[in-house]
Design an enzyme around this catalytic site. Structure first.
Site, PDB file in Angstrom:
ATOM      1  CG  ASP A  89      -6.767  -1.051  -7.413  1.00 30.96           C
ATOM      2  OD1 ASP A  89      -5.917  -1.145  -8.315  1.00 30.96           O
ATOM      3  OD2 ASP A  89      -7.254   0.035  -7.038  1.00 30.96           O
ATOM      4  CG  ASP A 190      -1.653   0.493  -9.480  1.00 35.15           C
ATOM      5  OD1 ASP A 190      -2.301   1.510  -9.214  1.00 35.15           O
ATOM      6  OD2 ASP A 190      -0.433   0.376  -9.225  1.00 35.15           O
ATOM      7  CD  GLU A 246      -3.159   4.404 -12.396  1.00 34.78           C
ATOM      8  OE1 GLU A 246      -3.193   5.460 -11.753  1.00 34.78           O
ATOM      9  OE2 GLU A 246      -2.426   3.443 -12.092  1.00 34.78           O
ATOM     10  CG  HIS A 320      -6.934   6.322  -5.102  1.00 37.34           C
ATOM     11  ND1 HIS A 320      -7.432   5.906  -6.313  1.00 37.34           N
ATOM     12  CD2 HIS A 320      -5.672   5.845  -5.038  1.00 37.34           C
ATOM     13  CE1 HIS A 320      -6.519   5.186  -6.940  1.00 37.34           C
ATOM     14  NE2 HIS A 320      -5.440   5.140  -6.196  1.00 37.34           N
TER      15      HIS A 320
HETATM   16  C1  NOJ Z   1      -1.547   4.281  -9.146  1.00 35.42           C
HETATM   17  C2  NOJ Z   1      -2.399   4.304  -7.929  1.00 35.42           C
HETATM   18  O1  NOJ Z   1      -3.650   4.823  -8.259  1.00 35.42           O
HETATM   19  C3  NOJ Z   1      -1.664   5.109  -6.906  1.00 35.42           C
HETATM   20  O2  NOJ Z   1      -2.440   5.381  -5.766  1.00 35.42           O
HETATM   21  C4  NOJ Z   1      -0.402   4.362  -6.533  1.00 35.42           C
HETATM   22  O3  NOJ Z   1       0.377   5.162  -5.682  1.00 35.42           O
HETATM   23  C5  NOJ Z   1       0.422   4.006  -7.764  1.00 35.42           C
HETATM   24  N1  NOJ Z   1      -0.364   3.547  -8.867  1.00 35.42           N
HETATM   25  C6  NOJ Z   1       1.412   2.941  -7.434  1.00 35.42           C
HETATM   26  O4  NOJ Z   1       0.752   1.718  -7.214  1.00 35.42           O
END
Ligand code: NOJ
Length: 552
Positions: A89, A190, A246, A320
């Site tokens: 990640d 992320d 993401e 998650h």
């Molecule tokens: C997306 C992540 O999947 C999540 O778990 C996180 O809280 C936020 N980005 C901030 O990094």
């Protein structure tokens, strides 16, 4: 296929109630039995854990609770020896406020690290804008030392990096190289489309001169594409890697800008449109509404069609951050097994790369802890704190929203067996175990040929045998008002028919005229399906069946 691990909740081998890298190492046989090609690990780096590792204070060190760099080296070697790939990640929209860059940045306006982050003076005694953090509360925090505000789209312990600064980008490239040189095979990035803020936040000088700040923050700023291209050419191109970004607020049309091959940016992205269907648009994610099957069909079909010839989809239900799919789109009571298999069928027969989140292959469900004291997720706790009425009168309503939507639904420990703490740990775990572990667990699933686990295993194996599952063109079938989701995949004269039922009633599905009476083979079904249906399919509650019609 990609298997996502949340290390904190996977397996604890050193008895501290927190999962660790050696726990993952111990379960490689299990992953291999499932058919896993790639493992994606949620952040494993040093972190004060304000947001469970999504706030990184040292990108080159393994989180103490998870183990050591030697453990990591052993893990990656063991995975590679089995032909599995490892994806890490990459959390670089922000760091932890405890990262040395931020520690230095906040010391003075002239610090060489000042410009690594987004600092702005107040405006008319107010923060630079009214933006809200994704976890609630303002997205700007004033730092008394210099009297300026810093931006944090997430918690105030997650200051946003300033990607316009070339030094920041070089730092990110360097840390990526560090892990690539250790043999890592790719990155899940992320909130990567939030790194560009140019359209919403004027540069420091322009801001001070009075340039307006956008009313709301939105990702997908223009410079993100230049930065991703730069990352590709500077870092990734010398390696065989896979990347998945993401990307909240991305439509299928915009997705082309990120994942079309000729653009040399990302291989895949995670879109959110199908995950947003059970809360009221325009509100925060805690206002629930029922899922409308038609909306799910339209949303997934739009993505299937838009990325059919150009780009590539990632396919996911759980992760998650999301409640468990069987509780959300299925039935986690009487038809848990059937609906978990049905949902798996629907997704795995689509075009794209399937992702399975730990426990999804067991049909793990949401949890409903009685009190807020049992919850750990920063977003959940914050929402509860902010919304609880002074007299507590809305407590039940808030707990109901938490039971449905909290990210902790996905974060309860992996259910390995029916022993204490679900076999996750020998001591009390950092977050409670879902009490249903005595009946839903891996040990039991592995002993039951009809389990959700073996159904996933079969779906995963089928994809490796049937190229039509990978390449076939997608077409949604019109099933009128029936609670069915049916679609075709076509390739070189062959047709794959996928029929999934979203109801507790029995349903009759009429085969499309072109397929009725044609020779076919049932590839998989979650009930004893007719081997060669004539023109009707009888679907039991949450039934799912897949037929391959081959050209004569
Ligand atoms: C997306 C992540 O999947 C999540 O778990 C996180 O809280 C936020 N980005 C901030 O990094």
């Amino acid at each position: 296929m990609v298997y996502q691990i949340y290390p904190r909740s996977f397996l604890d081998t050193n008895h501290d109630g927190i999962g660790d890298l050696r726990g993952i190492l111990r379960k490689l046989d299990y992953l291999q039995t499932l058919g896993v090609d790639i493992v994606w690990l949620c952040p494993i780096f040093q972190s004060p854990n304000d947001d469970n590792g999504y706030d990184i204070s040292d990108y080159r060190a393994v989180m103490t609770e998870f183990g050591t760099m030697a453990d990591f080296d052993e893990l990656i070697a063991a995975m590679h020896a089995r032909g599995m790939k490892l994806v890490l990640d990459l959390v670089v929209n922000h760091t932890s406020d405890e990262h040395p860059w931020f520690v230095a940045s906040r010391t003075s306006k002239t610090s060489p690290y000042r410009d690594y982050y987004l600092w702005r003076p107040e405006r008319e005694h107010r923060p630079p804008s009214e933006w809200r953090s994704a976890f609630g509360g303002p997205a700007w925090t004033k730092d008394e030392r210099t009297g300026e505000y810093y931006l944090h789209l997430f918690s105030k312990k997650q200051p946003d990096l300033n990607w316009e600064n070339p030094a920041v980008r070089q730092e990110v490239h360097a840390l990526m190289r560090f892990w690539l040189n250790k043999g890592v095979d790719g990155f899940r990035m992320d909130v990567i489309n939030a790194i560009s803020k140019t359209e919403t936040l004027p540069a420091y000088e322009a801001y001070v001169a009075g340039a307006p700040v956008a009313e709301e923050f939105h990702p997908n700023g223009e410079t993100v594409h230049a930065y991703l291209k730069e990352m590709r050419s500077e870092v990734l191109n010398g390696h065989v890697t896979v990347t998945v970004g993401e990307c909240p607020e991305v439509t299928p049309e915009m997705a082309h800008l990120y994942v079309d091959e000729d653009r040399q940016e990302l291989d895949m992205l995670f879109q959110f449109e199908h995950m947003d269907l059970d809360w009221v648009p325009g509100t925060d994610t805690w206002h629930l509404r029922p899922i409308v099957l038609d909306e799910l069909k339209q949303t997934l079909s739009r993505w299937q069609t838009a990325l059919d010839r150009r780009g590539w989809n990632s396919l996911y239900w759980d992760n998650h951050d999301q409640p468990r799919v069987v509780s959300r789109f299925g039935d986690d009571g009487k038809y848990r097994v059937e609906s978990a298999k049905m949902l798996a069928t629907l997704l795995h027969m689509m075009k794209g790369t399937p992702y399975v989140y730990q426990g999804e292959e067991l049909g793990m469900t949401n949890v409903a802890f009685d009190t807020i004291a049992d919850y750990r997720d920063i977003a959940t706790l914050r929402m509860y704190r902010e919304k609880l009425a002074p007299d507590g009168s809305n407590q039940a309503e808030l707990m109901a929203a938490i039971h449905a939507r909290s990210r902790d639904n996905a974060r309860t420990p992996m259910q390995w067996n029916a022993q204490a703490y679900a076999g996750f740990s020998e001591v009390k775990s950092w977050i409670g175990v879902n009490p249903n572990y005595t009946s839903i667990n891996a040990e039991q699933a592995l002993e039951d040929p009809e389990s959700v686990f073996y159904y996933y295993q079969k779906l995963i194996a089928l994809r490796k045998q049937q190229d039509i599952m990978v390449y076939g063109e997608y077409a949604l079938l019109d099933t009128g008002t029936q609670p069915l989701y049916a679609y075709l995949r076509r390739m070189e004269g062959r047709v794959l028919l996928v029929v999934c039922s979203f109801t507790t009633q029995e349903e009759l599905f009429r085969l499309p005229a072109e397929l009725a009476g044609q020779p076919c083979e049932c590839l998989i079904a979650n009930y004893p399906a007719e081997p060669t249906p004539a023109d009707m399919l009888r679907l039991p509650p949450y039934g799912a069946a897949v037929y391959l019609f081959t050209a004569q």
